[in-house]
Each structure stands twice: as structure tokens, then as C-alpha cells.
Design a protein around this motif. Structure first.
Motif, PDB file in Angstrom:
ATOM      1  N   PHE A  86      39.024 -31.168  54.819  1.00 24.36           N
ATOM      2  CA  PHE A  86      38.127 -30.028  54.961  1.00 24.36           C
ATOM      3  C   PHE A  86      38.415 -28.999  53.876  1.00 24.36           C
ATOM      4  O   PHE A  86      39.565 -28.630  53.634  1.00 24.36           O
ATOM      5  CB  PHE A  86      38.277 -29.388  56.340  1.00 24.36           C
ATOM      6  N   SER A  87      37.341 -28.528  53.231  1.00 28.01           N
ATOM      7  CA  SER A  87      37.493 -27.573  52.134  1.00 28.01           C
ATOM      8  C   SER A  87      37.333 -26.135  52.576  1.00 28.01           C
ATOM      9  O   SER A  87      37.728 -25.214  51.859  1.00 28.01           O
ATOM     10  CB  SER A  87      36.457 -27.874  51.040  1.00 28.01           C
ATOM     11  N   GLN A  88      36.759 -25.920  53.769  1.00 31.46           N
ATOM     12  CA  GLN A  88      36.478 -24.555  54.202  1.00 31.46           C
ATOM     13  C   GLN A  88      36.483 -24.502  55.725  1.00 31.46           C
ATOM     14  O   GLN A  88      35.989 -25.409  56.399  1.00 31.46           O
ATOM     15  CB  GLN A  88      35.115 -24.101  53.675  1.00 31.46           C
ATOM     16  N   LEU A  89      37.055 -23.438  56.279  1.00 34.46           N
ATOM     17  CA  LEU A  89      37.126 -23.246  57.720  1.00 34.46           C
ATOM     18  C   LEU A  89      36.669 -21.836  58.044  1.00 34.46           C
ATOM     19  O   LEU A  89      37.120 -20.864  57.430  1.00 34.46           O
ATOM     20  CB  LEU A  89      38.553 -23.466  58.212  1.00 34.46           C
ATOM     21  N   LYS A  90      35.774 -21.712  59.038  1.00 33.26           N
ATOM     22  CA  LYS A  90      35.258 -20.406  59.445  1.00 33.26           C
ATOM     23  C   LYS A  90      35.393 -20.286  60.960  1.00 33.26           C
ATOM     24  O   LYS A  90      34.989 -21.187  61.696  1.00 33.26           O
ATOM     25  CB  LYS A  90      33.796 -20.252  59.028  1.00 33.26           C
ATOM     26  N   ILE A  91      35.971 -19.164  61.407  1.00 34.24           N
ATOM     27  CA  ILE A  91      36.205 -18.928  62.829  1.00 34.24           C
ATOM     28  C   ILE A  91      35.597 -17.585  63.208  1.00 34.24           C
ATOM     29  O   ILE A  91      35.826 -16.572  62.544  1.00 34.24           O
ATOM     30  CB  ILE A  91      37.714 -18.926  63.159  1.00 34.24           C
ATOM     31  N   ASP A  92      34.815 -17.577  64.280  1.00 32.80           N
ATOM     32  CA  ASP A  92      34.242 -16.338  64.808  1.00 32.80           C
ATOM     33  C   ASP A  92      34.493 -16.286  66.307  1.00 32.80           C
ATOM     34  O   ASP A  92      34.324 -17.294  67.020  1.00 32.80           O
ATOM     35  CB  ASP A  92      32.731 -16.269  64.547  1.00 32.80           C
ATOM     36  N   PHE A  93      34.873 -15.105  66.782  1.00 31.70           N
ATOM     37  CA  PHE A  93      35.124 -14.901  68.200  1.00 31.70           C
ATOM     38  C   PHE A  93      34.598 -13.530  68.587  1.00 31.70           C
ATOM     39  O   PHE A  93      34.735 -12.563  67.827  1.00 31.70           O
ATOM     40  CB  PHE A  93      36.623 -14.985  68.520  1.00 31.70           C
ATOM     41  N   ALA A  94      33.997 -13.431  69.776  1.00 32.63           N
ATOM     42  CA  ALA A  94      33.522 -12.130  70.259  1.00 32.63           C
ATOM     43  C   ALA A  94      33.657 -12.073  71.769  1.00 32.63           C
ATOM     44  O   ALA A  94      33.378 -13.065  72.465  1.00 32.63           O
ATOM     45  CB  ALA A  94      32.076 -11.892  69.851  1.00 32.63           C
ATOM     46  N   TYR A  95      34.094 -10.929  72.249  1.00 33.72           N
ATOM     47  CA  TYR A  95      34.142 -10.655  73.692  1.00 33.72           C
ATOM     48  C   TYR A  95      33.268  -9.439  73.956  1.00 33.72           C
ATOM     49  O   TYR A  95      33.384  -8.417  73.263  1.00 33.72           O
ATOM     50  CB  TYR A  95      35.562 -10.387  74.171  1.00 33.72           C
ATOM     51  N   THR A  96      32.401  -9.538  74.953  1.00 37.99           N
ATOM     52  CA  THR A  96      31.463  -8.458  75.264  1.00 37.99           C
ATOM     53  C   THR A  96      31.582  -8.066  76.727  1.00 37.99           C
ATOM     54  O   THR A  96      31.650  -8.933  77.609  1.00 37.99           O
ATOM     55  CB  THR A  96      30.011  -8.897  74.986  1.00 37.99           C
ATOM     56  N   ASP A  97      31.594  -6.767  76.961  1.00 34.61           N
ATOM     57  CA  ASP A  97      31.550  -6.217  78.316  1.00 34.61           C
ATOM     58  C   ASP A  97      30.332  -5.303  78.384  1.00 34.61           C
ATOM     59  O   ASP A  97      30.308  -4.248  77.741  1.00 34.61           O
ATOM     60  CB  ASP A  97      32.833  -5.440  78.623  1.00 34.61           C
ATOM     61  N   TYR A  98      29.319  -5.733  79.133  1.00 35.59           N
ATOM     62  CA  TYR A  98      28.018  -5.047  79.159  1.00 35.59           C
ATOM     63  C   TYR A  98      27.710  -4.602  80.577  1.00 35.59           C
ATOM     64  O   TYR A  98      27.965  -5.316  81.552  1.00 35.59           O
ATOM     65  CB  TYR A  98      26.937  -6.005  78.660  1.00 35.59           C
ATOM     66  N   GLU A  99      27.135  -3.414  80.686  1.00 34.02           N
ATOM     67  CA  GLU A  99      26.687  -2.910  81.986  1.00 34.02           C
ATOM     68  C   GLU A  99      25.480  -2.018  81.797  1.00 34.02           C
ATOM     69  O   GLU A  99      25.424  -1.245  80.834  1.00 34.02           O
ATOM     70  CB  GLU A  99      27.809  -2.112  82.664  1.00 34.02           C
ATOM     71  N   HIS A 100      24.508  -2.140  82.677  1.00 36.44           N
ATOM     72  CA  HIS A 100      23.467  -1.118  82.716  1.00 36.44           C
ATOM     73  C   HIS A 100      23.033  -0.871  84.158  1.00 36.44           C
ATOM     74  O   HIS A 100      23.050  -1.778  84.998  1.00 36.44           O
ATOM     75  CB  HIS A 100      22.297  -1.451  81.775  1.00 36.44           C
TER      76      HIS A 100
END
Length: 689
Positions: A304-318
């Protein structure tokens, strides 16, 4: 000057004091043109391989083009792009619709991953994102979007910011933006500061927006709706009651960069308080916390020549607040992680594989317990391969397999007792080809088979929703939605002259959508007589065989170019036909044929754009819906670029709906009680230092 970024022209979008500063600055301004540096787009969403020649139909907005289109919602900002319309629920609420598909069929992403909210559940729930904090928007239409899930069958809209800096920054730079006006007297501004020492980089931004009730050219209710209302119901005129609101928030982020990559984290918060245009005494108060982490490593050794990692945590209220008291609290919290690895060439194949994991828990607690508390878990594998067969022909193939688990909990509410846990295995595959007929003409085509698991609200809804005036009923036995989709486009590109003509077709098995039953009911789903206070329209989720087909046209032609002066003519048109195959009846909320003709003129630092939009009437509606009329609107944008000291400035005036037409979008669920704004003028100022 703002530092250049390889992935986008950064919008100078952030807070500045108002008109006095604008006038005094213009008086002292140097009469010097600020050049627009062309930067080739990198489609983060459309293709993880970073190809410029994309097989999939795509659109992108950034820089001044995005700044001058910005509206009070994501949907309205993108409305009018090829194949893109918007849901509306008053001026501040709008979610993109692509090729007639909305809700969970359109995947909304922030920097490539989800930020959980409740916007797909109901049309009155805003997307918790202010457009002044976005530097780039990418739209992928049609089957090529399947890499992002079965719930991207209609397309993907990805907003991109630089809250986690992706490139090294040296020194400090900043951007500010302020505007005032429009049909709702919007006061908006934002500020951004970035800096770094070549290794460590930081980003800070903040935004604020406040609006009054939206002014309209006549009655809020359409003529057909007023006839149904009867003579005793008060009829708002000149403005839409309870259509005001306030939004504010900000973000902080940091990253470590090196020659072959970056790694960083960010936090952003969002607050909103706005009215429901369907209920004069209902307000929605929204809060979202979003934490993200991202990294990319290039020039790796091994397979593998390239590695991309994305992570997100969301806390939503309405909270939906009825006459000062909280009726229902909606919560959605969870995470999404995505890993993409680009492999070295395997023979002629260049490609990437990936893993996506997500889990979120949604609840609606209170008087409007619309759905049970539901936890949705998703695990998916996906891949994309490209083969440049010759200099003229490129082939691509993509596939995705995902497992979806939905686990409801009744929480003591009898109407949700016995709601079954559901598991789905969904597979999707697509293939595409791009053939260059000659240096300026090319032909692109895609075909895909896609499966989408139903969502918690399509399965388990059973309750009143006063903000939309509906009683929603789900189908707990609903099966997967399956579709075969294809599109074909002819493209032209020669210098500044570009054009595309495309057709698309999708055929669904078990297409799940809301259908009005024609019954009026109370909060307990018991029938009531017309005119009864707090009566609700009963709507059910039902699966039908359906088909969508249509045409998309888009082109720009430079007719004058003397060096000092430039004049471009552009044209956009689209049409979507959607129907229930079994009955021939139209599907709800489909935009009619639309066309936009625009002239763009530039002379040194001065610019002007005139835009004429015509939408035909939409008479193809389901039995219990009302049709919408045609309209023609005129818009004008005047711009002036200048330098003052070491800063770049853009001043603009934007007039919209100057013909003061009554505009009712066929795609809006509240079109018969809340039209779009009337004649308006907005002034704005952007700067970068």
C-alpha cells in the motif's frame, strides 16, 4: 495573502463589523485587481484515487463561487446545481435532494465521515452546519456514490473545511466575512485564524447568524390551501410567522504535518434556536458537539502506497418546545470511522480498499415519542479499481458489502413494545467507463446495483410530530430497498468552455417513502373532522416499485475575452420524472423542469452576474398533494475586488428574486403554507490577511 491550499480555494468566510467599515475601507482601497488563482480540484469524496478525469457525475463549489451562493441552509446553497434541489421548512432549514431522492438516500458527510443529526428523520430538522464555516462542497450524483453506503444511492454531499490542517502552515493568516440583508434581514459573520511553524498547525473559527421572519410577496398559504382552510382561519400576509432564528458556533483544531502526511484532531460546537413554520408556537433548540480525528500517510513502502484514516464522534440533541414547554427531546450520538488504503498497481489496476464502521443511538423522548430508542450498527468493506486501458479509455469498478443491525428499545412505551430487532446484509456494485472521443469531447457512463437497509424511522415510526403537522407510521416488516441505476453523459471541455449533457435512470424495488393517507387524526391516531384544532395529516411509510429518470444539462461558454474584459454565458437545466410503477402515480415532492440562464461579466476588479431562473409548474403530484405553479426569478450579483495594505478584499451586493415572485418549491413539504422569500438585497464583505 492567504496561504494556498492544494485541496480547495479557502473561502474567506468569517466575522467583521458592518457597513461603516465597508464604506471607509472602500474609500481608502487601492485600485488593484486580486487575481483568482486557478487550482485543480481534488475530489476527496468522488474518488479516493484523486483522479481529475472522473467517471461519476460531480459538481464542486469553493472560493468566491461558494461565497456568492451561500444561503441560510446547505440545501438552499446547492439548490439549482445540476440535479440538485432542496427540502425546505422555512428559510433556515433545507437538506439537499439529488435526482428526486432525499432523506436517507442522500449521504451528508463532513470531511468524508458522518456527523449525526436528525435531518433525515423529518423535514423540520435543520442540518447543523453553517455554510460560512465551509471552504468546499463536493456533490456526487448517481450510482458512483455507493462507496459511501447504500444510503448514498441518490448521491453524496460532502462539506470540507480545514479544521484539521492538512498541509504545513508557516506564520499566521486569517479570514473574515460579514453580510447583511436578504428577505429575512440576516445578520451573519464569521472569523477564522490559522497558524503554524511548518510542523505544528492550528485552526480556530467562529460564526454567528441571526434572522427575522421571512418577508414574502403575498399570502403565506397558497390559493389552493386557503380554499381548504375555510373563511374563519387567519391568513398571514407579507411574512411567514415564526420563521426567525439564531445560529452560532465555532471550532478549534490542530495537526502535526510532515512531508508525507499529517495527523490531527478538532472539536466544533453548534447551537441553533429557530421556529417551526407549521406551528406558530413551536421552537426548535439544537445543540451538537463534534470531535474529529484524521490522518493521511503517503509514500508508504510495501503493498500500500497511501493510508487515510478518518474518525468522528457526534453528540446531537434538539428540543421541540411547544408554547414554552419542552414537548420532545431528540438525541443522536455515535461514531463513524473510515480507513482507506491505496494499493500499488496490480498489473494495469490502480485502486483502493477500505473499511467503514459506525454506531449511533437515536431517541425521541417526551410527548412526541415518534420512534423507540434505536441503536444502529454498521460494518462495511468497500473497494474501487481503475484501469486506464488506453489514453482514450478508462474503466472503473466499485463494490461494497455492509452489515446493518437495528436494535429498538421500547423504554416502557406500549406502542413500541414488541418492535422487532432487524438485521440486514446489503451488497452494492458499480461499473463505469470514460471514453475520450477527442481532446475536447468525452463520453462517460455508469451502472450500479444498490441495496439499502431501511432506517429506524422507516421501520418503527408511530407517533405525532407537531412541528410538521403529521402523524407518522412506519413499517416494522419493511425489506431492503433495491435499485438498478445508470447514467450516461456527453462532456465537452476546451479552456474556459465546458458543457455536459446527461441522462439517468433508476428502477427501485420496494422504494420506501412517506405517503399521505388523506386522513386527519389526533395525537392518538384517531380520526378527527376537518378544522379540528391540532389535527394531523396521517402519513405512512410504504414500499412500492418506483422508477426515476431525467435529464441534466450544464454548460459555460466564453463569448468575450479581450484580456481586460470577459463575458461568460452559462446554462443549467434539469428534469426528473418519478412514479410508482404499479399505479403510475407520481411520487411526492419531485421538482419540475427547471432552467437557469446566467451572464458573468468581469472588467478588471469589477464583476457582475445576472441570473434568470424559470421553474415550470408541477402538476404531477400524488392524489392527496396540491400542485405548484411556475415562477421566474431574476438575480443580480455585483462584486469588487481590491487590496488594502497586505489584505485582499471582496465586496459584493446580491439581489435575489428581484421580480418578487411567489415561489413555492415542489420539493418542500410546507410549500402550501410557507413559500420562499420575496425580493431581497444583501451586502457583504470578505477579506483575507
Amino acid at each position: 495573502m492567504t496561504r494556498p491550499k492544494p485541496t480547495a480555494v479557502v473561502p474567506a468566510s468569517r466575522f467583521l463589523p458592518w457597513t461603516a467599515l465597508l464604506l471607509s475601507t472602500l474609500a481608502r482601497a487601492q485600485s488593484e485587481t486580486i487575481p483568482d488563482t486557478p487550482i485543480h480540484p481534488i475530489f476527496i469524496t468522488a474518488n479516493p484515487l484523486g483522479s481529475y478525469a472522473l467517471v461519476s457525475p460531480t459538481s464542486t463549489l469553493d472560493g468566491n463561487a461558494l461565497a456568492l451562493r451561500r444561503a441560510d441552509s446547505l440545501g438552499e446553497t446547492l439548490n439549482g446545481l445540476p440535479g440538485v434541489s432542496t427540502t425546505t421548512y422555512g428559510p433556515m432549514v433545507g437538506r439537499p435532494i439529488i435526482r428526486g431522492m432525499d432523506g436517507d438516500r442522500i449521504r451528508l458527510l463532513q470531511n468524508g465521515v458522518a456527523a449525526y443529526d436528525a435531518s433525515s428523520l423529518s423535514y423540520d430538522h435543520a442540518v447543523p452546519q453553517d455554510m460560512m464555516s465551509v471552504e468546499r462542497v463536493e456533490i456526487v450524483r448517481g450510482p458512483a456514490a455507493l462507496l459511501y453506503g447504500g444510503n448514498a444511492i441518490g448521491g453524496v454531499v460532502s462539506t470540507i473545511d480545514n479544521r484539521i490542517p492538512r498541509e504545513a502552515i508557516e506564520g499566521v493568516s486569517g479570514e473574515v466575512d460579514a453580510s447583511y440583508g436578504g428577505a429575512n434581514d440576516a445578520r451573519a459573520g464569521a472569523a477564522q485564524v490559522e497558524g503554524g511553524n511548518g510542523r505544528f498547525a492550528f485552526h480556530v473559527d467562529a460564526f454567528d447568524r441571526e434572522t427575522s421572519n421571512e418577508r414574502i410577496p403575498g399570502f403565506a398559504h397558497s390559493a389552493a390551501q386557503r380554499a381548504l382552510d375555510g373563511p374563519d382561519l387567519p391568513q398571514p400576509y407579507g411574512s411567514i410567522p415564526n420563521s426567525d432564528g439564531r445560529w452560532h458556533g465555532g471550532a478549534i483544531g490542530s495537526s502535526y504535518t510532515w512531508a508525507d502526511g499529517y495527523a490531527g484532531v478538532s472539536y466544533n460546537g453548534y447551537e441553533a434556536n429557530y421556529g417551526s413554520v407549521a406551528e406558530d408556537d413551536v421552537r426548535l433548540r439544537m445543540h451538537q458537539d463534534h470531535i474529529a480525528a484524521a490522518s493521511e500517510i503517503r509514500n508508504l513502502q510495501g503493498p500500500f502506497s497511501q493510508l487515510k484514516i478518518d474518525f468522528a464522534y457526534t453528540d446531537y440533541e434538539h428540543k421541540e418546545i411547544d408554547d414554552g414547554e419542552t414537548g420532545t427531546t431528540f438525541r443522536n450520538h455515535g461514531y463513524e470511522a473510515r480507513i482507506e488504503a491505496r494499493h500499488r498497481k496490480i498489473g494495469p489496476l490502480d485502486g483502493a480498499i477500505g473499511l467503514q464502521l459506525s454506531q449511533n443511538t437515536f431517541s425521541a423522548l417526551g410527548d412526541e415519542a415518534l420512534v423507540p430508542t434505536s441503536q444502529t450498527t454498521n460494518a462495511a468493506l468497500f473497494g474501487l479499481e481503475e484501469w486506464n486501458v488506453t489514453d482514450a479509455l478508462k474503466l472503473s469498478i466499485g463494490a461494497r458489502y455492509e452489515h446493518v443491525n437495528i436494535d429498538p428499545t421500547s423504554g416502557g412505551d406500549e406502542k413500541f413494545a414488541g418492535s422487532p430487532k432487524r438485521d440486514f446484509n446489503a451488497g452494492s456494485v458499480s461499473a463505469g467507463a470514460l471514453f475520450r472521443l477527442n481532446p475536447v469531447w468525452s463520453l462517460a457512463g455508469n451502472v450500479a446495483y444498490t441495496e439499502r437497509a431501511p432506517t429506524y424511522y422507516e421501520l418503527y415510526s408511530n407517533g405525532p410530530h407537531d412541528a410538521t403537522g403529521q402523524y407518522l407510521i412506519g413499517n416494522p416488516e419493511a425489506q431492503k430497498e433495491k435499485a438498478i441505476s445508470t447514467d450516461l453523459s456527453l462532456r465537452f471541455a476546451s479552456g474556459p468552455n465546458k458543457a455536459s449533457a446527461g441522462v439517468f435512470y433508476s428502477r427501485f424495488r420496494n422504494y420506501l417513502t412517506e405517503f399521505n393517507t388523506g386522513r386527519l387524526v389526533d395525537d392518538d391516531d384517531e380520526p378527527v373532522a376537518p378544522g379540528t384544532g391540532d389535527a394531523l395529516n396521517e402519513a405512512v411509510y410504504r414500499g412500492v416499485r418506483a422508477e426515476f429518470y431525467g435529464v441534466e444539462l450544464d454548460g459555460t461558454w466564453r463569448v468575450v475575452d479581450t484580456g481586460a474584459q470577459r463575458l461568460d454565458v452559462s446554462f443549467v437545466a434539469d428534469y426528473t420524472h418519478a412514479r410508482n410503477v404499479d399505479t403510475g402515480e407520481a411520487l411526492p415532492r419531485i421538482s419540475p423542469l427547471r432552467a437557469t440562464l446566467a451572464l458573468d461579466y468581469a472588467y478588471g476588479p469589477y464583476g457582475a452576474r445576472t441570473e434568470l431562473i424559470h421553474a415550470w409548474a408541477q402538476h404531477r403530484v400524488p392524489e392527496n398533494d396540491l400542485p405548484t405553479g411556475s415562477y421566474t426569478t431574476l438575480g443580480v450579483i455585483l462584486t469588487y475586488k481590491f487590496r488594502y495594505g497586505s489584505t485582499n478584499w471582496l465586496a459584493y451586493v446580491r439581489g435575489q428574486n428581484l421580480t418578487n415572485q411567489e415561489v413555492r418549491y415542489a420539493s418542500s413539504v410546507v410549500r402550501d403554507i410557507a413559500p420562499e422569500g420575496g425580493r431581497s438585497v444583501m451586502i457583504g464583505l470578505r477579506t483575507a490577511f
